[in-house]
Scaffold this motif. Structure first.
Motif, PDB file in Angstrom:
ATOM      1  N   GLY A 231       0.820  -1.211   0.000  1.00  0.00           N
ATOM      2  CA  GLY A 231       0.000   0.000   0.000  1.00  0.00           C
ATOM      3  C   GLY A 231       0.847   1.252   0.000  1.00  0.00           C
ATOM      4  O   GLY A 231       0.631   2.169  -0.811  1.00  0.00           O
ATOM      5  N   TRP A 232       1.850   1.296   0.905  1.00  0.00           N
ATOM      6  CA  TRP A 232       2.727   2.469   0.923  1.00  0.00           C
ATOM      7  C   TRP A 232       3.527   2.561  -0.369  1.00  0.00           C
ATOM      8  O   TRP A 232       3.712   3.658  -0.907  1.00  0.00           O
ATOM      9  CB  TRP A 232       3.667   2.434   2.120  1.00  0.00           C
ATOM     10  N   CYS A 233       4.006   1.420  -0.859  1.00  0.00           N
ATOM     11  CA  CYS A 233       4.779   1.404  -2.101  1.00  0.00           C
ATOM     12  C   CYS A 233       4.012   2.092  -3.226  1.00  0.00           C
ATOM     13  O   CYS A 233       4.545   2.969  -3.911  1.00  0.00           O
ATOM     14  CB  CYS A 233       5.110  -0.042  -2.479  1.00  0.00           C
ATOM     15  N   ASN A 234       2.768   1.714  -3.422  1.00  0.00           N
ATOM     16  CA  ASN A 234       1.991   2.237  -4.550  1.00  0.00           C
ATOM     17  C   ASN A 234       1.533   3.675  -4.338  1.00  0.00           C
ATOM     18  O   ASN A 234       1.589   4.492  -5.266  1.00  0.00           O
ATOM     19  CB  ASN A 234       0.788   1.327  -4.807  1.00  0.00           C
ATOM     20  N   VAL A 235       1.072   4.001  -3.137  1.00  0.00           N
ATOM     21  CA  VAL A 235       0.614   5.369  -2.874  1.00  0.00           C
ATOM     22  C   VAL A 235       1.788   6.344  -2.942  1.00  0.00           C
ATOM     23  O   VAL A 235       1.695   7.416  -3.563  1.00  0.00           O
ATOM     24  CB  VAL A 235      -0.087   5.465  -1.504  1.00  0.00           C
ATOM     25  N   ALA A 236       2.912   5.981  -2.329  1.00  0.00           N
ATOM     26  CA  ALA A 236       4.093   6.852  -2.364  1.00  0.00           C
ATOM     27  C   ALA A 236       4.594   7.029  -3.789  1.00  0.00           C
ATOM     28  O   ALA A 236       5.001   8.127  -4.183  1.00  0.00           O
ATOM     29  CB  ALA A 236       5.203   6.272  -1.477  1.00  0.00           C
ATOM     30  N   PHE A 237       4.567   5.951  -4.573  1.00  0.00           N
ATOM     31  CA  PHE A 237       5.024   6.039  -5.963  1.00  0.00           C
ATOM     32  C   PHE A 237       4.112   6.966  -6.776  1.00  0.00           C
ATOM     33  O   PHE A 237       4.588   7.793  -7.559  1.00  0.00           O
ATOM     34  CB  PHE A 237       5.048   4.643  -6.584  1.00  0.00           C
ATOM     35  N   ILE A 238       2.806   6.833  -6.585  1.00  0.00           N
ATOM     36  CA  ILE A 238       1.851   7.698  -7.296  1.00  0.00           C
ATOM     37  C   ILE A 238       2.091   9.160  -6.943  1.00  0.00           C
ATOM     38  O   ILE A 238       2.154  10.028  -7.821  1.00  0.00           O
ATOM     39  CB  ILE A 238       0.403   7.283  -6.959  1.00  0.00           C
ATOM     40  N   MET A 239       2.241   9.456  -5.656  1.00  0.00           N
ATOM     41  CA  MET A 239       2.459  10.832  -5.236  1.00  0.00           C
ATOM     42  C   MET A 239       3.792  11.349  -5.766  1.00  0.00           C
ATOM     43  O   MET A 239       3.923  12.531  -6.116  1.00  0.00           O
ATOM     44  CB  MET A 239       2.425  10.925  -3.708  1.00  0.00           C
ATOM     45  N   ALA A 240       4.801  10.480  -5.845  1.00  0.00           N
ATOM     46  CA  ALA A 240       6.120  10.894  -6.322  1.00  0.00           C
ATOM     47  C   ALA A 240       6.096  11.249  -7.806  1.00  0.00           C
ATOM     48  O   ALA A 240       6.652  12.260  -8.220  1.00  0.00           O
ATOM     49  CB  ALA A 240       7.149   9.792  -6.056  1.00  0.00           C
ATOM     50  N   VAL A 241       5.454  10.393  -8.632  1.00  0.00           N
ATOM     51  CA  VAL A 241       5.457  10.666 -10.074  1.00  0.00           C
ATOM     52  C   VAL A 241       4.576  11.868 -10.418  1.00  0.00           C
ATOM     53  O   VAL A 241       4.761  12.495 -11.466  1.00  0.00           O
ATOM     54  CB  VAL A 241       5.012   9.439 -10.898  1.00  0.00           C
TER      55      VAL A 241
END
Length: 268
Positions: free
Chosen positions: A54-64
């Motif tokens: 969950g953190w992996c995907n949410v953090a990645f979305i916010m980063a890109v």
């Protein structure tokens, strides 16, 4: 790119994650009932894997959404470095010379990419960098739990990941006090389509591929994401990648390739 289009139309990153992955979760929710025994027996590991994913995907979305696509992708691929550390700490894997090579190459690449001339030290330059690095760490951590859950079906692990994304996105929205976005229904519909036509297929494909092919092969194939990211960023955005980022990123990719080569040797 669809995430950026959704943001332009008023659907912020955390809400995009919640709606998209929530749609994927609804489609797969029945698996928790069908495999209730496996859920009960592996509840702790599934929960930890889901939260890490969950953190992996949410953090990645916010980063890109906030950073440069190629830079975010390259920092995300520090995951082989984190995998070496976590394998040693959590799985009791021995740190041999080859593992240390991965460690050193990845760290040197990160130092080159993150070097801050104003303070004379490597340090993330903003929120996008921190999110990208933490996303890579969470990805490596989730893979540790995936390896421990080798006896659990791909669908159950994927559904647990979707649930984890929905939970992390909900907490992000609550903590950041992001209200319900006032957008047209078609925007929500597009987010749902992204979840079903993008994230759901992506997650199932990755889980299936990693499960049914040698680890070293899947690790190298996944690096193709960098090529797609670089080409799409070049064609669809006006972002510029600095030479220093290409050099540091190249070292990180090399570390990922060496890690895959090591796994190939171990399996042989």
């Amino acid at each position: 790119y669809p995430l950026r289009l959704l943001e332009i139309n008023g659907l912020a990153g955390a809400w995009s994650a919640l709606v998209s992955y929530g749609a994927a979760l609804l489609v797969c929710a029945w698996v928790f009932v069908r495999e209730s025994r496996a859920v009960t027996e592996n509840l702790a590991l599934l929960s930890l894997m889901g939260l890490a994913a969950g953190w992996c995907n949410v953090a990645f979305i916010m980063a890109v959404l906030d950073g440069t696509v190629v830079r975010v992708l390259l920092l995300f691929y520090l995951s082989p470095f984190w995998a070496v550390c976590l394998g040693w700490l959590l799985l009791g894997e021995r740190l041999d010379v080859r593992s240390m090579v991965v460690f050193v190459i990845a760290v040197c690449g990160a130092m080159v990419m993150l070097w801050d001339t104003s303070i004379g030290a490597p340090w993330p330059s903003g929120a996008a960098d921190w999110l990208a690095v933490s996303s890579g760490f969470a990805f490596a951590l989730s893979n540790v739990f995936v390896r421990k859950l080798h006896h659990v079906t791909v669908l159950l692990k994927s559904s647990s990941s979707f649930l984890g994304v929905a939970l992390v996105a909900s907490v992000w929205i609550a903590v950041s006090h992001t209200g319900i976005p006032a957008v047209e229904p078609v925007v929500f519909a597009c987010a749902v389509l992204l979840g079903l036509g993008g994230f759901l297929i992506m997650a199932l494909s990755v889980q299936y591929g990693v499960t049914h092919m040698p680890l070293h092969r899947s690790a190298v194939i996944l690096l193709f994401e960098l090529v797609v990211g670089a080409v799409s960023a070049l064609l669809l955005t006006d972002e510029v990648v600095l030479p220093r980022e290409w050099i540091g990123g190249g070292m990180i990719v090399l570390a990922a390739w060496v890690a895959a080569y090591i796994h190939a040797g171990e399996q042989a």
